[in-house]
Design a protein around this motif. Structure first.
Motif, PDB file in Angstrom:
ATOM      1  N   ASP A 236       0.853  -1.179   0.000  1.00  0.00           N
ATOM      2  CA  ASP A 236       0.000   0.000   0.000  1.00  0.00           C
ATOM      3  C   ASP A 236       0.890   1.231   0.000  1.00  0.00           C
ATOM      4  O   ASP A 236       1.615   1.488   0.976  1.00  0.00           O
TER       5      ASP A 236
ATOM      6  N   LYS B 275       0.283   4.192   0.482  1.00  0.00           N
ATOM      7  CA  LYS B 275      -0.072   5.201   1.470  1.00  0.00           C
ATOM      8  C   LYS B 275       0.490   4.888   2.860  1.00  0.00           C
ATOM      9  O   LYS B 275       0.431   5.734   3.751  1.00  0.00           O
ATOM     10  N   ARG B 276       1.025   3.703   3.009  1.00  0.00           N
ATOM     11  CA  ARG B 276       1.618   3.344   4.306  1.00  0.00           C
ATOM     12  C   ARG B 276       2.998   3.962   4.429  1.00  0.00           C
ATOM     13  O   ARG B 276       3.750   4.041   3.441  1.00  0.00           O
TER      14      ARG B 276
END
Length: 300
Positions: free
Chosen positions: A116, A118-119
């Protein structure tokens, strides 16, 4: 140590040495090294077990090493890739298995705790770092060691770059770092080694070793050079981009930079390494020149 043995490549100290060196060097005991692998993004290899000691070179994730001794947080070890010997941080070592399956082909990439973007990333890997891919999840490889890497930034371990000089051009602006061989910092021979290894060639670490081992010497002079030719000084190396332009990591620009070879030759002769000692042509360069894939005056 006998004069015919290069201390940079010889795992030997007065108190211990590789068992394979029995009869060649004097040591209190001889040991059989154990295999390990670099488990962190990069690890400094130093001449002495001291964080204040100068940087000789760097190992990157996935590099195989042979460990001969561990004490006080340092491992006396040899990097298998180029046989360089020195002291690595003990904390940088992991198990030898599983072996890497992929290497990073982007200049840099992040390791995420999950697939991910966005992590918050947990680490970054440099060009040439390698990892064991456990499974594919969408656009990410899951690493056997934990975390996820964007699959588009990696290639199978056997993949080779078709043009070492093109890779060098991607590294323009990388800061100069004595002993550096990651895309956060490179020295002259680290740049050449990183680019040639990505092109599938075995390449020694230091400029003098590269001059002895790589290619065939061209006649004296600066005429008729081709993309990929290596230009050597005593203690320095650069790569030709065409008949006139040199790319090299250097202390004058404190970066990987491109400049006319004639300008570099004049400045280096006056201020640092003296005259050019040789120009060497690699087999892949000679083959491209013969087939007309590029000409001595072509830049691509």
């Amino acid at each position: 140590m006998p004069p015919d043995l290069d201390p940079r490549l010889t795992p030997a100290r007065p108190d211990l040495a590789d068992i394979c060196l029995r009869g060649q060097v004097a040591a209190e005991r001889f040991v059989e090294g154990r295999p390990a692998r670099i488990a962190v993004p990069s690890a400094p290899l130093r001449r002495r077990p001291d964080v204040a000691a100068g940087l000789d070179t760097e190992a990157v994730m996935g590099d195989a090493v042979t460990v001969y001794d561990v004490r006080d947080g340092f491992a006396f070890a040899q990097i298998v890739r180029d046989a360089y010997v020195g002291y690595l941080p003990e904390a940088a070592l992991g198990p030898a298995d599983p072996a890497p399956t992929h290497r990073v082909a982007a200049l840099r990439t992040f390791v995420y705790p999950a697939p991910d973007l966005k992590r918050p990333p947990i680490a970054h890997l440099s060009l040439g770092a390698a990892f064991a891919a456990q499974a594919r999840e969408g656009e990410y490889w899951q690493l056997a060691s934990g975390g996820s890497v964007f699959a588009g930034h990696a290639v199978p371990l056997g993949h080779t770059e078709p043009d070492a000089a093109a890779l060098a051009e991607r590294l323009v602006g990388t800061p100069y770092l004595w002993g550096g061989r990651t895309t956060l910092g490179l020295d002259c021979s680290g740049l050449v080694q990183l680019c040639l290894e990505s092109a599938g060639l075995v390449c020694p670490r230091d400029a003098d070793q590269q001059e002895r081992a790589l290619g065939t010497a061209l006649p004296p002079g600066l005429d008729g050079l081709c993309r990929g030719d290596l230009v050597f000084w005593k203690g320095h190396v650069g790569m030709m981009l065409d008949a006139e332009r040199l790319i090299h990591a250097n202390g004058h620009h404190m970066a990987v930079a491109v400049e006319p070879l004639a300008v570099a030759v004049a400045r280096i002769a006056e201020k640092s390494f003296g005259a050019v000692t040789s120009i060497r042509r690699l087999a892949m360069t000679a083959e491209l020149a013969e087939t007309g894939a590029f000409t001595p005056s072509a830049a691509s």
